[in-house]
Scaffold this motif. Structure first.
Motif, short mmCIF file in Angstrom:
data_model
loop_
_atom_site.label_atom_id
_atom_site.label_comp_id
_atom_site.label_asym_id
_atom_site.label_seq_id
_atom_site.Cartn_x
_atom_site.Cartn_y
_atom_site.Cartn_z
N GLU A 254 -4.22 0.96 -0.60
CA GLU A 254 -4.77 0.16 -0.12
C GLU A 254 -6.09 -0.45 -0.67
O GLU A 254 -6.29 -1.60 -0.78
CB GLU A 254 -4.76 0.54 1.50
CG GLU A 254 -5.31 -0.60 2.36
CD GLU A 254 -5.29 -0.26 3.65
OE1 GLU A 254 -3.97 -0.14 4.33
OE2 GLU A 254 -6.42 -0.34 4.18
N SER B 294 0.93 -1.14 -0.08
CA SER B 294 -0.06 -0.02 -0.06
C SER B 294 1.03 1.43 0.12
O SER B 294 0.14 2.45 -0.29
CB SER B 294 -0.90 -0.17 1.25
OG SER B 294 -0.07 0.11 2.48
N SER C 111 -2.65 0.68 6.33
CA SER C 111 -1.68 1.75 6.15
C SER C 111 -1.79 2.96 7.19
O SER C 111 -2.65 3.01 7.83
CB SER C 111 -2.02 2.52 4.76
OG SER C 111 -3.23 2.88 4.77
N CYS D 240 -5.62 -2.24 -3.88
CA CYS D 240 -5.12 -3.52 -3.58
C CYS D 240 -6.16 -4.59 -3.20
O CYS D 240 -6.39 -5.57 -3.90
CB CYS D 240 -4.17 -3.56 -2.44
SG CYS D 240 -2.47 -2.59 -3.00
#
Length: 344
Positions: free
Chosen positions: A109, A102, A129, A112
Motif C-alpha cells: 500500500e 495493495s 489494507s 502504491c
C-alpha cells in the motif's frame, strides 16, 4: 525497431517559421491569433500527426487531471463497483484513473501511495489494507498538497473526506433477522479488529444479542475469518463444538460465507433448517449458490459516485471548506433462502 520521434509544437513552429508560443496559442484555440494562422497551424499539426502531451500540459498548469485509487483487492465485487462508480463521474469531468491494488499488505500500500505521489496525481482515493497500522503514508499525501479521500476502511483519526457505510446498524439488523427466524446460538466470523469496519460490525452483532436478551458466548466468535478458506476453517471449528451454533454471521465477507456453506454441505448440514448463513457485501455469486445467501448490500456503485462527487465539489470554490467531511451510506439487508428457517 526504433519508434518515430513524437512531433512537438517546436516542430510545427520550425516548419512554419513561427514562434512556439504562437503555435501553442493556436492549438489551445486562443483568440489572440488570426484565423488564417490558426487554420494553417492546425493543418500542419494534423500533417505531422501531432498529439498533445496532456500530462505535460497539466503540470504546466499546476494541475494533473489524474486520480489514483488504492484498493485491497480489485477482484472483489464491492471494490470493482466502487471503482466503476468513481470512473463514471471522473470520465464525465475529463479525468483519468490510475488503479492500484495493495493485496491487503501495508508495505505494498505504501509503495502504491509513493508511486501515485510521484505521478503527481491530483487526488488519491483509498480503502486501507488489512494489516494497516500507521497512517504516516496517508499524512504524506496531504503534506504533498494532494487531495485525499478515504472510503469503507478508513483511518478514523485522520482529518479527510470519508465515505463509509453504517456497518454497525447493518450488522445489528442482520443478527436481529436471524433471531426473528428462530436461531438461538448465532456465531460471528469477525475481521481484523485494527480496521474500523470490522469493529463496527462486531459492535452491531453484540448490540443485537444484548437487545434481545441473548448471551454473548465467546466461543462463538472467531477472529480473522475473512476469506473463503478462513471461513471454512472457522466453520469446522464452530460445528465441532459440543454445542455448535445454529447460525453463522460472516460479517467479514460473502467469501467467508461461501466457505461456511461449503463446509455445511460437506457435513450434510441442512441450510437453513439446521444452520442459517448470512454474509456481507452482496457479491454476485450469492445469488447462484444453493441456497442463495442472505447478505448486506453496501451500495458500492453509489459509494464510488459519491466519492468522486466529493472531490469535484471540493474543487469548486463555492463549496471549499465544507464541514460535512463524513458521508455515511446506509447498507441494505438482502434476505435470501440461507436464513429463511421460518419458511421451511
Amino acid at each position: 525497431m526504433k519508434q518515430p520521434k513524437r512531433a512537438t509544437i517546436y516542430d510545427i513552429a520550425k516548419k512554419l517559421n513561427l514562434n512556439p508560443s504562437s503555435v501553442s496559442r493556436a492549438l489551445n484555440h486562443s483568440r489572440n491569433i488570426s484565423t488564417a494562422t490558426r487554420e494553417l497551424i492546425l493543418k500542419t499539426a494534423e500533417e505531422l500527426n501531432y498529439k498533445a502531451n496532456s500530462m505535460a500540459s497539466n503540470l504546466r498548469k499546476g494541475h494533473n487531471r489524474t486520480i489514483g485509487v488504492v484498493v485491497p483487492r480489485i477482484n472483489q465485487n464491492f471494490f470493482a463497483n466502487v471503482i466503476a462508480g468513481i470512473e463514471e463521474i471522473t470520465y464525465q469531468q475529463g479525468y483519468n484513473l490510475i488503479i492500484c491494488q495493495s493485496n491487503e499488505l501495508a508495505a505494498r500500500e505504501i509503495k502504491c501511495i509513493n508511486t501515485l505521489v510521484n505521478q503527481d496525481v491530483s487526488c488519491i482515493i483509498i480503502s486501507v489494507s488489512a494489516d494497516f497500522e500507521s497512517d504516516d503514508h496517508l499524512k504524506n499525501i496531504k503534506e504533498q498538497g494532494i487531495s485525499l479521500i478515504q472510503f469503507d476502511r478508513v483511518a478514523d483519526e485522520l482529518d479527510t473526506f470519508k465515505v463509509t457505510n453504517d456497518n454497525e446498524s447493518a450488522s445489528r439488523e442482520a443478527v436481529e433477522h436471524l433471531i426473528a427466524e428462530g436461531y438461538k446460538r448465532i456465531a460471528l466470523l469477525e475481521g481484523p479488529q485494527n480496521l474500523n469496519i470490522f469493529r463496527q460490525r462486531k459492535a452491531g452483532y453484540l448490540k443485537a444479542l444484548r437487545k434481545n436478551g441473548m448471551p454473548v458466548i465467546p466461543e462463538l466468535i472467531v477472529e480473522n475469518a475473512w476469506t473463503k478458506d478462513l471461513g471454512a476453517i472457522a466453520t469446522r471449528k464452530l460445528l465441532g463444538l459440543p454445542n455448535p451454533p445454529d447460525a453463522i454471521f460472516a460479517s467479514t465477507s460473502d467469501f467467508a460465507a461461501l466457505g461456511v456453506l461449503e463446509v455445511a454441505n460437506e457435513m450434510n448440514i441442512s441450510v437453513p433448517r439446521d444452520l442459517g448463513i448470512c454474509g456481507y457485501s452482496n457479491e454476485s455469486f450469492t445469488e447462484i449458490t444453493t441456497p442463495m445467501i442472505t447478505t448486506i448490500d453496501q451500495h458500492s456503485t453509489l459509494m464510488g459516485k459519491t466519492i468522486a462527487q466529493l472531490y469535484f465539489q471540493e474543487l469548486d470554490s463555492v463549496t471549499n471548506g465544507r464541514k460535512d467531511k463524513v458521508v455515511n451510506i446506509q447498507p441494505e439487508l438482502i434476505i435470501r433462502k440461507s436464513t429463511l428457517k421460518s419458511k421451511i
